[in-house]
Design a protein around this motif. Structure first.
Motif, PDB file in Angstrom:
ATOM      1  N   ALA A 278      -8.325  -3.775   2.112  1.00 20.34           N
ATOM      2  CA  ALA A 278      -6.937  -3.308   2.102  1.00 20.34           C
ATOM      3  C   ALA A 278      -6.726  -2.243   1.032  1.00 20.34           C
ATOM      4  CB  ALA A 278      -5.986  -4.481   1.885  1.00 20.34           C
ATOM      5  N   VAL A 279      -7.252  -2.464  -0.154  1.00 18.17           N
ATOM      6  CA  VAL A 279      -7.075  -1.504  -1.249  1.00 18.17           C
ATOM      7  C   VAL A 279      -7.746  -0.172  -0.919  1.00 18.17           C
ATOM      8  CG1 VAL A 279      -7.632  -1.063  -3.673  1.00 18.17           C
ATOM      9  CG2 VAL A 279      -6.689  -3.264  -2.997  1.00 18.17           C
ATOM     10  N   GLN A 280      -8.789  -0.190  -0.134  1.00 19.56           N
ATOM     11  CA  GLN A 280      -9.458   1.053   0.251  1.00 19.56           C
ATOM     12  C   GLN A 280      -8.554   1.950   1.093  1.00 19.56           C
ATOM     13  OE1 GLN A 280     -13.076  -0.284   2.095  1.00 19.56           O
ATOM     14  NE2 GLN A 280     -14.076  -0.691   0.144  1.00 19.56           N
ATOM     15  N   TYR A 281      -7.546   1.380   1.732  1.00 17.80           N
ATOM     16  CA  TYR A 281      -6.593   2.160   2.525  1.00 17.80           C
ATOM     17  C   TYR A 281      -5.470   2.749   1.675  1.00 17.80           C
ATOM     18  CZ  TYR A 281      -8.416   0.617   7.058  1.00 17.80           C
ATOM     19  OH  TYR A 281      -9.199   0.409   8.158  1.00 17.80           O
ATOM     20  N   ARG A 282      -5.407   2.415   0.423  1.00 18.73           N
ATOM     21  CA  ARG A 282      -4.286   2.824  -0.422  1.00 18.73           C
ATOM     22  C   ARG A 282      -4.012   4.331  -0.400  1.00 18.73           C
ATOM     23  NH1 ARG A 282      -3.216   0.616  -6.552  1.00 18.73           N
ATOM     24  NH2 ARG A 282      -0.946   0.719  -6.384  1.00 18.73           N
ATOM     25  N   PRO A 283      -5.009   5.195  -0.513  1.00 17.71           N
ATOM     26  CA  PRO A 283      -4.710   6.633  -0.489  1.00 17.71           C
ATOM     27  C   PRO A 283      -4.018   7.091   0.797  1.00 17.71           C
ATOM     28  CG  PRO A 283      -6.927   6.263  -1.312  1.00 17.71           C
ATOM     29  CD  PRO A 283      -6.433   4.942  -0.787  1.00 17.71           C
TER      30      PRO A 283
ATOM     31  N   HIS B 213      -5.889  -8.642  -6.640  1.00 11.66           N
ATOM     32  CA  HIS B 213      -5.551 -10.012  -7.059  1.00 11.66           C
ATOM     33  C   HIS B 213      -4.284 -10.505  -6.352  1.00 11.66           C
ATOM     34  CE1 HIS B 213      -8.667 -10.613 -10.018  1.00 11.66           C
ATOM     35  NE2 HIS B 213      -8.405  -9.430 -10.554  1.00 11.66           N
ATOM     36  N   TYR B 214      -3.308  -9.638  -6.213  1.00 17.36           N
ATOM     37  CA  TYR B 214      -2.073 -10.006  -5.522  1.00 17.36           C
ATOM     38  C   TYR B 214      -2.348 -10.351  -4.061  1.00 17.36           C
ATOM     39  CZ  TYR B 214       2.582  -9.643  -3.491  1.00 17.36           C
ATOM     40  OH  TYR B 214       3.735  -9.893  -2.800  1.00 17.36           O
ATOM     41  N   PHE B 215      -3.151  -9.537  -3.392  1.00 20.45           N
ATOM     42  CA  PHE B 215      -3.476  -9.811  -1.995  1.00 20.45           C
ATOM     43  C   PHE B 215      -4.210 -11.140  -1.834  1.00 20.45           C
ATOM     44  CE2 PHE B 215      -3.516  -4.984  -0.905  1.00 20.45           C
ATOM     45  CZ  PHE B 215      -2.142  -5.001  -0.730  1.00 20.45           C
ATOM     46  N   VAL B 216      -5.117 -11.439  -2.735  1.00 13.64           N
ATOM     47  CA  VAL B 216      -5.829 -12.726  -2.682  1.00 13.64           C
ATOM     48  C   VAL B 216      -4.836 -13.872  -2.903  1.00 13.64           C
ATOM     49  CG1 VAL B 216      -7.553 -14.172  -3.832  1.00 13.64           C
ATOM     50  CG2 VAL B 216      -8.086 -11.785  -3.283  1.00 13.64           C
ATOM     51  N   ALA B 217      -3.910 -13.708  -3.839  1.00 15.66           N
ATOM     52  CA  ALA B 217      -2.897 -14.738  -4.092  1.00 15.66           C
ATOM     53  C   ALA B 217      -1.995 -14.952  -2.874  1.00 15.66           C
ATOM     54  CB  ALA B 217      -2.057 -14.364  -5.309  1.00 15.66           C
ATOM     55  N   CYS B 218      -1.856 -13.909  -2.044  1.00 20.03           N
ATOM     56  CA  CYS B 218      -1.036 -14.007  -0.832  1.00 20.03           C
ATOM     57  C   CYS B 218      -1.803 -14.589   0.356  1.00 20.03           C
ATOM     58  CB  CYS B 218      -0.489 -12.634  -0.462  1.00 20.03           C
ATOM     59  SG  CYS B 218       0.771 -12.049  -1.596  1.00 20.03           S
ATOM     60  N   GLY B 219      -3.105 -14.824   0.193  1.00 19.09           N
ATOM     61  CA  GLY B 219      -3.869 -15.486   1.243  1.00 19.09           C
ATOM     62  C   GLY B 219      -5.032 -14.709   1.827  1.00 19.09           C
ATOM     63  N   LEU B 220      -5.275 -13.490   1.376  1.00 23.70           N
ATOM     64  CA  LEU B 220      -6.420 -12.737   1.878  1.00 23.70           C
ATOM     65  C   LEU B 220      -7.700 -13.208   1.208  1.00 23.70           C
ATOM     66  CD1 LEU B 220      -4.075 -10.825   2.746  1.00 23.70           C
ATOM     67  CD2 LEU B 220      -5.633  -8.954   2.310  1.00 23.70           C
TER      68      LEU B 220
ATOM     69  N   LEU C 152       0.825  -1.206   0.000  1.00 23.72           N
ATOM     70  CA  LEU C 152       0.000   0.000   0.000  1.00 23.72           C
ATOM     71  C   LEU C 152       0.863   1.261   0.000  1.00 23.72           C
ATOM     72  CD1 LEU C 152      -2.753  -1.032   2.572  1.00 23.72           C
ATOM     73  CD2 LEU C 152      -2.995  -0.887   0.082  1.00 23.72           C
ATOM     74  N   SER C 153       1.991   1.194   0.668  1.00 21.22           N
ATOM     75  CA  SER C 153       2.871   2.355   0.781  1.00 21.22           C
ATOM     76  C   SER C 153       3.760   2.567  -0.438  1.00 21.22           C
ATOM     77  CB  SER C 153       3.786   2.208   2.001  1.00 21.22           C
ATOM     78  OG  SER C 153       3.044   2.189   3.180  1.00 21.22           O
ATOM     79  N   ASN C 154       4.159   1.486  -1.083  1.00 19.64           N
ATOM     80  CA  ASN C 154       5.226   1.591  -2.075  1.00 19.64           C
ATOM     81  C   ASN C 154       4.882   1.171  -3.494  1.00 19.64           C
ATOM     82  OD1 ASN C 154       7.249   2.465  -0.170  1.00 19.64           O
ATOM     83  ND2 ASN C 154       7.081   0.410   0.687  1.00 19.64           N
ATOM     84  N   ASN C 155       3.809   0.451  -3.688  1.00 15.97           N
ATOM     85  CA  ASN C 155       3.506  -0.045  -5.031  1.00 15.97           C
ATOM     86  C   ASN C 155       2.605   0.949  -5.749  1.00 15.97           C
ATOM     87  OD1 ASN C 155       2.730  -1.354  -7.348  1.00 15.97           O
ATOM     88  ND2 ASN C 155       2.459  -3.340  -6.358  1.00 15.97           N
ATOM     89  N   ASP C 156       3.230   1.843  -6.488  1.00 20.71           N
ATOM     90  CA  ASP C 156       2.441   2.823  -7.218  1.00 20.71           C
ATOM     91  C   ASP C 156       2.287   2.467  -8.691  1.00 20.71           C
ATOM     92  OD1 ASP C 156       5.053   3.317  -7.877  1.00 20.71           O
ATOM     93  OD2 ASP C 156       4.989   5.461  -7.494  1.00 20.71           O
TER      94      ASP C 156
END
Length: 93
Positions: free
Chosen positions: A56-61, A41-48, A28-32
């Motif tokens: 989680a994506v809603q916190y991105r800003p 999709h990445y978060f789901v692949a990691c187990g979420l 969220l902090s670094n992947n722009d």
């Protein structure tokens, strides 16, 4: 939702294992370069779950604009401590 509506730890995300939560907050902090959809999709692949990934994506800003100190982050505590370069002090985000 860019900030936690309850002003406390996020009930869906804060209880995740420490390493997984650290990965989420780092992304969220670094992947722009990834789109929100790619990040989900990445978060789901990691187990979420899909619901956790969406939240989680809603916190991105919030993570993209502030640097948080230690474990005081929007997901972990609901209120983050961020560095203010103008004053040189940590302040509530």
């Amino acid at each position: 939702m860019s900030q936690n509506d309850t002003n406390g730890p996020d009930s869906l995300l804060a209880a995740l294992p420490h390493l997984l939560l650290a990965l989420i907050e780092d992304e969220l902090s670094n992947n722009d370069s990834a789109s929100d959809d790619e990040l989900r999709h990445y978060f789901v692949a990691c187990g979420l779950t899909i619901e956790q990934a969406e939240r989680a994506v809603q916190y991105r800003p919030a993570y993209a604009t502030d640097i948080y100190w230690g474990g005081a982050t929007p997901i972990r505590t609901g209120v983050g401590l961020r560095y203010n370069p103008e004053t040189g002090w940590l302040e509530p985000a």
